[in-house]
Design an enzyme around this catalytic site. Structure first.
Site, PDB file in Angstrom:
ATOM      1  N   SER A   1      -2.853  15.809  16.671  1.00  0.00           N
ATOM      2  CA  SER A   1      -3.545  15.089  15.611  1.00  0.00           C
ATOM      3  C   SER A   1      -4.106  16.069  14.584  1.00  0.00           C
ATOM      4  O   SER A   1      -3.381  16.892  14.041  1.00  0.00           O
ATOM      5  CB  SER A   1      -4.622  14.196  16.221  1.00  0.00           C
ATOM      6  OG  SER A   1      -5.128  13.297  15.276  1.00  0.00           O
TER       7      SER A   1
ATOM      8  N   ASP B   1       2.658   5.344  18.253  1.00  0.00           N
ATOM      9  CA  ASP B   1       1.524   5.872  17.491  1.00  0.00           C
ATOM     10  C   ASP B   1       1.271   4.981  16.275  1.00  0.00           C
ATOM     11  O   ASP B   1       2.157   4.772  15.448  1.00  0.00           O
ATOM     12  CB  ASP B   1       1.833   7.307  17.038  1.00  0.00           C
ATOM     13  CG  ASP B   1       0.645   7.971  16.349  1.00  0.00           C
ATOM     14  OD1 ASP B   1      -0.443   7.374  16.332  1.00  0.00           O
ATOM     15  OD2 ASP B   1       0.826   9.078  15.832  1.00  0.00           O
TER      16      ASP B   1
ATOM     17  N   HIS C   1      -1.111   7.481  20.199  1.00  0.00           N
ATOM     18  CA  HIS C   1      -1.506   8.665  19.437  1.00  0.00           C
ATOM     19  C   HIS C   1      -1.810   9.864  20.326  1.00  0.00           C
ATOM     20  O   HIS C   1      -1.797  10.993  19.857  1.00  0.00           O
ATOM     21  CB  HIS C   1      -2.735   8.331  18.582  1.00  0.00           C
ATOM     22  CG  HIS C   1      -3.073   9.395  17.588  1.00  0.00           C
ATOM     23  ND1 HIS C   1      -2.185   9.811  16.616  1.00  0.00           N
ATOM     24  CD2 HIS C   1      -4.196  10.149  17.422  1.00  0.00           C
ATOM     25  CE1 HIS C   1      -2.751  10.764  15.884  1.00  0.00           C
ATOM     26  NE2 HIS C   1      -3.965  10.989  16.364  1.00  0.00           N
TER      27      HIS C   1
END
Length: 329
Positions: free
Chosen positions: A169, A260, A288
């Site tokens: 991320s 995601d 995610h």
């Protein structure tokens, strides 16, 4: 909450470890039993609420957490910096250094870390300056430059060899920024659901309070400097690595979760096209945080990549790997 998600952040919650993990549960318990973490005490620097965490893998990784002195600035002052150290050094592969998402901690790797060790990797899980469990009583700056310098000093003092740097991320932005400034410290990159096209912190800098999350993901928020450190980062402007992406020449593995809902598939493909030496692999049954949702797959992908299989086994029984064949909107 929606504003926070634009940063690619997602709090690491406690998970039901009896669901969808099958033999993984026994495997991970075996690893931690060998390491003796089950009988160890929690480090004294962790909030006392750690005792209430039920997730056995979060408890085990918490007990292995250390603080190492990392020098900052030109003075001799140090930050006692939190991380999980490998039990042994590997002569077969480069050290694997695991970063984490926005406002998270090394406990994010509780599911995958033991599997990486089981695969024979020298794995470090480190807390990015300003997040996690480091001692920030002196309230050091927590802007991008400070985070970068702190990571470099930790690497220079303890890791000392070119590393395979893993960033999930917003951690992917941390990894790219670090690699561009210190290319000699990085051998390869692994970017997981990379949030690299956001420009700074956006509206987060205007929020007077941050949301405190429950369970494992909230534990570091209980430290007295959490708010000051995070606000320091937000007010600094945050990460903007868009102009740095094409400067990265290192071999890169991009991992994305099949479901995601935070980082778009189009951004993953765009990043792949802008990196000169990258491959993409998709992880099934994950969102995610594939290293939490499907740790067996992520551990295999990272291990294969670290051990020299730059193509990564596209027919892995745990993964989907032919992204170009998958219809996406």
């Amino acid at each position: 909450m929606n504003t926070a998600l634009k940063l690619g952040s997602l709090p690491v919650m406690g998970i039901n470890m009896t669901k969808n993990y099958g033999s993984l549960k026994a495997s991970k318990v075996k690893v931690f039993a060998v390491h003796g973490a089950g009988d160890a005490e929690f480090p004294s620097f962790l909030p006392k609420e750690v005792e209430k965490i039920k997730d056995p893998f979060a408890r085990s990784l918490s007990k292995r957490m250390k603080r190492l002195p990392v020098q900052i600035g030109m003075s001799e002052s140090c930050i006692m910096s939190s991380c999980v150290k490998p039990l042994r050094q590997s002569n077969k592969t480069s050290p694997v250094v695991l970063l984490h998402c926005f406002d998270s901690s090394c406990l994010e790797w509780r599911c995958t870390y033991p599997l990486l060790e089981e695969a024979g990797l020298e794995a470090w899980a480190v807390d990015v300056l300003g997040w996690g469990f480091s001692d920030l009583e002196t309230r050091p700056p927590c802007d991008v430059a400070s985070k970068r310098h702190h990571l470099y000093q930790l690497w220079k003092s303890y890791i000392k060899r070119p590393m395979i740097l893993v960033g999930p991320s917003l951690g992917a932005s941390v990894a790219i920024d670090f690699t561009v400034h210190y290319p000699e410290a990085v051998e390869k990159l692994v970017l997981i659901n990379p949030s690299v096209y956001a420009e700074g912190t956006g509206n987060l800098a205007k929020l007077p309070e941050l949301v405190a999350y429950a369970g494992v993901g909230r534990l570091h928020c209980l430290l007295p400097w959490w708010k000051d450190a995070t606000v320091s980062f937000m007010l600094s402007g945050g990460y903007n690595v868009i102009s740095q992406i094409k400067q990265v020449k290192h071999k890169t593995l991009i991992i994305c979760g099949q479901h995601d809902q935070i980082v778009s598939y189009q951004h993953v493909v765009k990043l792949h096209s802008e990196l000169s030496n990258a491959i993409i692999r998709e992880v099934s049954d994950s969102g995610h945080l594939p290293h939490v949702d499907n740790p067996k797959c992520v551990a295999k992908l990272i291990a294969d990549f670290a051990q020299g299989d730059a193509d990564v086994n596209a027919k892995s029984q745990f993964c989907l790997a032919q992204l170009t064949a998958l219809p996406r909107q």
